[in-house]
Design an enzyme around this catalytic site. Structure first.
Site, PDB file in Angstrom:
ATOM      1  CG  ASP A  34      48.837 -26.928  -1.509  1.00 51.48           C
ATOM      2  OD1 ASP A  34      49.071 -28.136  -1.293  1.00 51.48           O
ATOM      3  OD2 ASP A  34      48.822 -26.066  -0.610  1.00 51.48           O
ATOM      4  CG  ASP A 225      48.561 -24.763   3.088  1.00 51.06           C
ATOM      5  OD1 ASP A 225      48.561 -25.813   3.767  1.00 51.06           O
ATOM      6  OD2 ASP A 225      48.329 -24.747   1.860  1.00 51.06           O
TER       7      ASP A 225
END
Ligand SMILES: Cc1cc(CN)n(C)n1
Length: 339
Positions: A34, A225
């Site tokens: 992430d 992201d």
């Protein structure tokens, strides 16, 4: 040093999981890499049975190299409302052969429902900047910060694919994974994110007839992201795009824009400085919402949704399926290229 790991999409590409070795002897867990957060946390032997849903856990007591970081805890919440928290250990962590000793491995003693019900993911590996790490009182460093000095090149790259495994590389740029030159853009990491400025967008005719709309300069601040599934952009871009799709509608009950699953979606071009990042229309056709069978489903959720109410746009996995991305940690830059 350098390493490569596969990034395997889960159902409907909602997330991509990569194998990580933790402890001695190594225990392999599949984690969600992430770039929008900075904690490495795992389901573990400290996670209550009632909070487990079949995930593989990190068995702390079976690792001879695990050491408790006394009096430290962590607690994180994500943009989708999910959250987790727990205790902190230091242990050896390897990703594709890149080893980090004394990596903070955050053990979950509490996880929210969406993590419990995701049996495939054993946790997250954060790749944003250290500033966002939630360990208190002693903030910890991410895997990439700790690995940096041992990497050939101070970078990692993301090469995600639609419905098939892609890969993350650490310490090198594989030129076979993209076409043309890399387009570097400045990053503002002051808030801890891989943040950059996008300058506008244009929508190509679905039939590729080159009658693309002129660039509409809806400039927006964005973050790269990999932990977010979709492409979340200013409402104006959503409206301008979906109004070109027959049967598209913004449906609060569905949670956003939906399109007919048979729609022929136009390409979306995102202008980042002088770089034109093309997102093929088929990537903006996302999961069916009326049945689980995409072949018979009539209504599909859009792969681009609105970022209204958020402090920035979020370039998530839909973007990384179209664009090879270099996260240049050494120089604090991002680079994009078609693939
Ligand atoms: C668990 C998780 C991670 C992310 C992106 N940073 N979201 C939105 N949810």
């Amino acid at each position: 040093d350098q390493g490569e790991v596969s990034a395997t999409p889960q159902l409907f590409d909602v997330e991509y999981l990569a194998p990580v070795q933790i402890g001695t002897p190594p225990q392999t867990l599949n984690l969600n890499f992430d770039t929008g957060s900075s904690d490495l946390w795992v389901f573990s032997s400290e996670t209550p049975q009632q909070s487990r849903g079949g995930q593989k856990i990190f068995e702390i007591e079976k690792s001879s190299s695990a050491q408790r970081l006394a009096n430290n805890t962590w607690a994180i919440s994500y943009g989708d409302g999910s959250r987790s928290s727990g205790n902190v250990y230091l242990d050896v962590v390897s990703v594709g052969g890149v080893n980090v000793f004394n990596q903070a491995v955050e053990s979950a003693t509490s996880v929210s429902s969406s993590f419990i019900s995701d049996a495939a993911s054993s946790g997250l590996l954060g790749l944003a900047f250290d500033k966002l790490n939630t360990v208190k009182p002693s903030k910890q460093k991410t895997f990439i910060t700790n690995a940096l000095e041992s990497l050939e090149l101070g970078v990692f790259t993301a090469n995600l694919k639609k419905s098939e495994p892609g890969n993350y590389n650490f310490g090198f740029i594989d030129e076979t994974e993209f076409t043309g030159p890399l387009n570097y853009v400045d990053v503002d990491s002051s808030d801890g994110f891989w943040a950059f400025q996008a300058t506008g967008y244009s929508v190509e005719g679905a039939s590729g007839n080159g009658t693309g709309s002129p660039v509409v300069p809806i400039a927006h601040n964005a973050i790269a992201d990999t932990g977010t599934t979709l492409l979340l952009l200013p409402a104006g871009i959503n409206q301008a795009y979906y109004r070109q799709v027959k049967g598209a509608k913004e449906d609060p009950q569905a949670g956003g824009w939906t399109v007919p699953c048979k729609a022929d979606l136009p390409d979306l071009t995102l202008h980042i400085g002088s770089y034109k990042a093309v997102i093929p229309g088929e990537l903006i056709l996302f999961a069916p919402i009326d049945t689980d069978d995409i072949k018979t489903a009539k209504t599909c959720f859009g792969g681009m949704q609105s970022s209204a109410g958020m402090p920035f746009a979020i370039y998530g996995d839909v973007f990384f399926k179209a664009q090879f991305t270099v996260f240049d940690v050494e120089n604090g830059k991002l680079a994009f290229a078609p693939k």
